[in-house]
Design an enzyme around this catalytic site. Sequence first.
Site, PDB file in Angstrom:
ATOM      1  CD  GLU A  39      -2.855  -1.222   2.348  1.00  0.00           C
ATOM      2  OE1 GLU A  39      -4.070  -0.932   2.269  1.00  0.00           O
ATOM      3  OE2 GLU A  39      -2.283  -1.572   3.403  1.00  0.00           O
ATOM      4  CD  GLU A  94      -3.185  -6.166   3.850  1.00  0.00           C
ATOM      5  OE1 GLU A  94      -2.518  -5.118   3.885  1.00  0.00           O
ATOM      6  OE2 GLU A  94      -3.221  -6.907   2.841  1.00  0.00           O
TER       7      GLU A  94
HETATM    8  N1  T1G Z   1       4.732  -7.877  11.556  1.00  0.00           N
HETATM    9  C1  T1G Z   1       5.474  -8.360  12.586  1.00  0.00           C
HETATM   10  N2  T1G Z   1       6.327  -9.434  12.497  1.00  0.00           N
HETATM   11  C2  T1G Z   1       6.404 -10.015  11.292  1.00  0.00           C
HETATM   12  C3  T1G Z   1       5.644  -9.572  10.167  1.00  0.00           C
HETATM   13  C4  T1G Z   1       4.785  -8.445  10.335  1.00  0.00           C
HETATM   14  N3  T1G Z   1       4.058  -7.959   9.332  1.00  0.00           N
HETATM   15  N4  T1G Z   1       5.939 -10.378   9.123  1.00  0.00           N
HETATM   16  C5  T1G Z   1       6.851 -11.271   9.577  1.00  0.00           C
HETATM   17  N5  T1G Z   1       7.134 -11.056  10.868  1.00  0.00           N
HETATM   18  C6  T1G Z   1       8.103 -11.783  11.705  1.00  0.00           C
HETATM   19  C7  T1G Z   1       7.775 -13.269  11.848  1.00  0.00           C
HETATM   20  O1  T1G Z   1       6.927 -13.484  12.921  1.00  0.00           O
HETATM   21  C8  T1G Z   1       9.158 -13.858  12.090  1.00  0.00           C
HETATM   22  O2  T1G Z   1       9.491 -13.632  13.438  1.00  0.00           O
HETATM   23  C9  T1G Z   1      10.067 -12.995  11.242  1.00  0.00           C
HETATM   24  O3  T1G Z   1       9.351 -11.768  11.026  1.00  0.00           O
HETATM   25  C10 T1G Z   1      10.391 -13.588   9.896  1.00  0.00           C
HETATM   26  O4  T1G Z   1       9.173 -13.935   9.270  1.00  0.00           O
HETATM   27  C11 T1G Z   1      -2.670  -1.530   6.950  1.00  0.00           C
HETATM   28  C12 T1G Z   1      -2.711  -3.640   8.614  1.00  0.00           C
HETATM   29  C13 T1G Z   1       7.060 -11.350   4.631  1.00  0.00           C
HETATM   30  C14 T1G Z   1       6.548 -13.383   3.345  1.00  0.00           C
HETATM   31  O5  T1G Z   1       0.561 -10.404   6.177  1.00  0.00           O
HETATM   32  O6  T1G Z   1       3.957 -13.250   5.108  1.00  0.00           O
HETATM   33  O7  T1G Z   1      -0.178  -4.498   6.608  1.00  0.00           O
HETATM   34  O8  T1G Z   1       9.587 -15.978  14.156  1.00  0.00           O
HETATM   35  O9  T1G Z   1       9.586 -16.421   9.179  1.00  0.00           O
HETATM   36  O10 T1G Z   1       9.521 -16.908   5.635  1.00  0.00           O
HETATM   37  O11 T1G Z   1      -3.228  -2.967   5.295  1.00  0.00           O
HETATM   38  O12 T1G Z   1       6.808 -13.062   7.005  1.00  0.00           O
HETATM   39  O13 T1G Z   1      11.695 -14.765  13.566  1.00  0.00           O
HETATM   40  O14 T1G Z   1      10.404 -14.132  15.634  1.00  0.00           O
HETATM   41  O15 T1G Z   1       7.638 -15.403   7.963  1.00  0.00           O
HETATM   42  O16 T1G Z   1      11.005 -14.955   4.970  1.00  0.00           O
HETATM   43  C15 T1G Z   1       0.231  -7.695   6.214  1.00  0.00           C
HETATM   44  C16 T1G Z   1       3.248 -11.216   6.870  1.00  0.00           C
HETATM   45  C17 T1G Z   1       0.272  -7.133   7.589  1.00  0.00           C
HETATM   46  C18 T1G Z   1       2.884 -10.356   5.710  1.00  0.00           C
HETATM   47  C19 T1G Z   1       8.542 -13.322   4.891  1.00  0.00           C
HETATM   48  N6  T1G Z   1       1.467  -8.392   5.952  1.00  0.00           N
HETATM   49  N7  T1G Z   1       4.578 -11.792   6.714  1.00  0.00           N
HETATM   50  O17 T1G Z   1       8.517 -14.699   5.072  1.00  0.00           O
HETATM   51  O18 T1G Z   1       9.984 -14.964   7.176  1.00  0.00           O
HETATM   52  S1  T1G Z   1      -1.261  -6.333   7.966  1.00  0.00           S
HETATM   53  C20 T1G Z   1       1.530  -9.725   5.966  1.00  0.00           C
HETATM   54  C21 T1G Z   1       4.800 -12.798   5.832  1.00  0.00           C
HETATM   55  C22 T1G Z   1      -1.157  -4.840   7.150  1.00  0.00           C
HETATM   56  C23 T1G Z   1      -2.323  -2.823   6.317  1.00  0.00           C
HETATM   57  C24 T1G Z   1      -2.416  -4.009   7.207  1.00  0.00           C
HETATM   58  C25 T1G Z   1       6.186 -13.361   5.804  1.00  0.00           C
HETATM   59  C26 T1G Z   1       7.052 -12.814   4.657  1.00  0.00           C
HETATM   60  P1  T1G Z   1      10.322 -14.682  14.237  1.00  0.00           P
HETATM   61  P2  T1G Z   1       9.037 -15.291   8.417  1.00  0.00           P
HETATM   62  P3  T1G Z   1       9.840 -15.455   5.669  1.00  0.00           P
END
Ligand code: T1G
Length: 701
Positions: free
Chosen positions: A107, A127
């Site tokens: 976004e 999301e």
């Molecule tokens: N926030 C906080 N921690 C996160 C995070 C996030 N968005 N994404 C990953 N982590 C942490 C995860 O818990 C892990 O921690 C470490 O980072 C590595 O992640 C307004 C409100 C990007 C594809 O849904 O899909 O934006 O276990 O093991 O395999 O519209 O992480 O090491 O302590 O998954 O390389 C929307 C979520 C948020 C993406 C990378 N975003 N993340 O995968 O690493 S809502 C998502 C993923 C939002 C807005 C709304 C994947 C990745 P730890 P990982 P990876």
Amino acid sequence: MTGSVTVTRRSPIRVLSIDNPPVNGLGAAVRRGLAEELERALADADVDAIVIAGRGKMFCAGADIREFGQDPPPDTPHLPDVIDAIEASTKPVVAAIHGVAAGGGLELALGCHARVASSDARVGLPEVTLGIIPGAGGTQRLPRLIGVEAALELIVSGKLIPAAEAKKLGFIEEVIHEDGDGDVVEAAIAHAQTITTPRRSSEGELDTDEAVFDAVKKSIAKKARGFDAPYAAIDAVRAATELPIREGFARERAIFLGLVNSDQARAQRHVFFAERAVAKVPDVPKDTATKDIRRVGIVGCGTMGGGIAMSFADAGIPVIVLETEEAALDRGLQSIRGVYESSVKKGRISKEEMDARLGRLQGTLEASELNDADIVVEAVFESMEVKVDVFRRLDEICKPDAILATNTSTLDVNEIADATKRPENVIGTHFFSPAHIMKLMENVRGKKTSPETVATVMKLSKRLGKVGVLVGVCDGFVGNRMLYAYRRQADFLLEEGALPQQVDGALYDFGLPMGPFAMADLAGLDIGWAIRKRQAPTRPKDLRYSPIADRICEMDRFGQKTGAGWYRYEPGSRTPIPDPEIEKLVIDVSAELGFERRTIDDTEIVNRCMYALINEGAKILEEGIALRPGDIDIVWIYGYGFPRYRGGPMFYADTVGLDKVYEFMAKLYQEQGEWAKPAPLLEKLAKEGKSFKDYADSNPA
Ligand code: T1G
């Protein structure tokens, strides 16, 4: 550096880099940093254009999910405001995307006037997988860039797509190959200097007819059953076609805020973190040495052996499958080929990919050919005697450091390990049927299994694209042991007044893919019968036991594979049809056991089965068979299709309240005795007004 944003002056370009490891989440500090540095760059006459980039392995994974539900520090701008300021900028702003741009991260990029991505980048709005919708303009800007249908597809599925595909769709302007074209920031800087008039994604009107939304709803009906977020996302995109942009933003935000603290969103956030936590094993540090798995042996090419072999071949690992007879081997390999051929027909894989996978698969009748395998997975008949014999032979044949794994779903892994001279290299790897599709692996750690063996197999699960959960040794490990307790209540409910289709219907409506009786018919009733026969000698004689399932097997009804089980099936159909013969059997057994059949409602059915499941989960936790409540949730979500929007059985218990679960089980205990005895941990937490989350927080694994 402001907050978590570093600034690089490449006059006349200003580069703002998000620097918030591990995934550059848009936490409060990042938002403040971006807002402040943007303002400075806009005010600086030496700056003609701005590039926004990400430090480390990716651009940005979106909002910092850990901050959800917390109030940000005062004066922290909301993400939509930061993005609006970027879009309103009179100086061109270009996003330099590498690794991942997801959710709020994309976004943010959509608020920029152009996006340049490296060819390995993946972008999307996931999301809905967190039970929410994009809340920072994604549902309003993306349709204006790529059209309503393409935007709906991305937003409602939540999938990440490669940059090249995003370029084709029209929301990435340039894709560069970093090995050839230099790095993405440089490309973004060059691109920024070509922009004369910033293009704002929120501009432009949208027009589409209602049929598009109806079609999407129809197409997701099966997959999105019970989920709120996908339908809320459709409403938000519809608002983009009906309202002017500012009102569209407000509508999106209202829908987002309505979801963000909902039970479903909290459940799906829990699953997000629980799924990542399962890989962490306290006494097996991250840097524990692991064995290289270059060649795999499988013993047995039946349904499970064949599926397991495919999992390895699909992951690019050469496999040799051992069978005892030519006919069995041919049958097994033919069935594997059949599965691949139908995948080619359905366009899921190419013919070349099928040939490559089949090329990695080799069959043999010579056990000695397993001598150079790095791991051998045994998938033979579920009998201790047969498995011990196989392991004794493997111990002689396989190279000294090879791992010997058993796919047993219930048997004692320690007893199997003790049949070898290398118990430290023996472990359970319990795959779920169909093994080439189901994502769960219950990795069963024996008393003598070494940390290296555990670390190697947990890493291997990830390599196979599976979710590996480490569990201890007990009858049925985590999943099946809880299934016994759940299934027992379902059987008892039949004797008291319910019918199979009612029990299945209630649990289907609760969100499970199917109820216990339809599931048993799918798996085959002979498997459960064999387990009950094995358990019979040790089953407490003074406790209630339902004979109905045994009676059905004695009628040679073994489920779908025999055309009849709890239900009957038309030839070639998997649709369960209630059978008056079973209804009569159930009623006769009730009478035989002296039950006066009563009306049972769906709430009682769900509570009896779910609370018994949860109670067994609590016993498993306090015995240390599972490391965390979240691990149990992941086992049930990936192994048994427990609805993600309920978070798994242990998380669900917390939403209900452990006091209610305890009181219910305590009452059932009065009626049923030991089967329903509340777990001491459940009793303790309930009486202390605590939850399984409290337990996890105070017993960090
Ligand atoms: N926030 C906080 N921690 C996160 C995070 C996030 N968005 N994404 C990953 N982590 C942490 C995860 O818990 C892990 O921690 C470490 O980072 C590595 O992640 C307004 C409100 C990007 C594809 O849904 O899909 O934006 O276990 O093991 O395999 O519209 O992480 O090491 O302590 O998954 O390389 C929307 C979520 C948020 C993406 C990378 N975003 N993340 O995968 O690493 S809502 C998502 C993923 C939002 C807005 C709304 C994947 C990745 P730890 P990982 P990876």
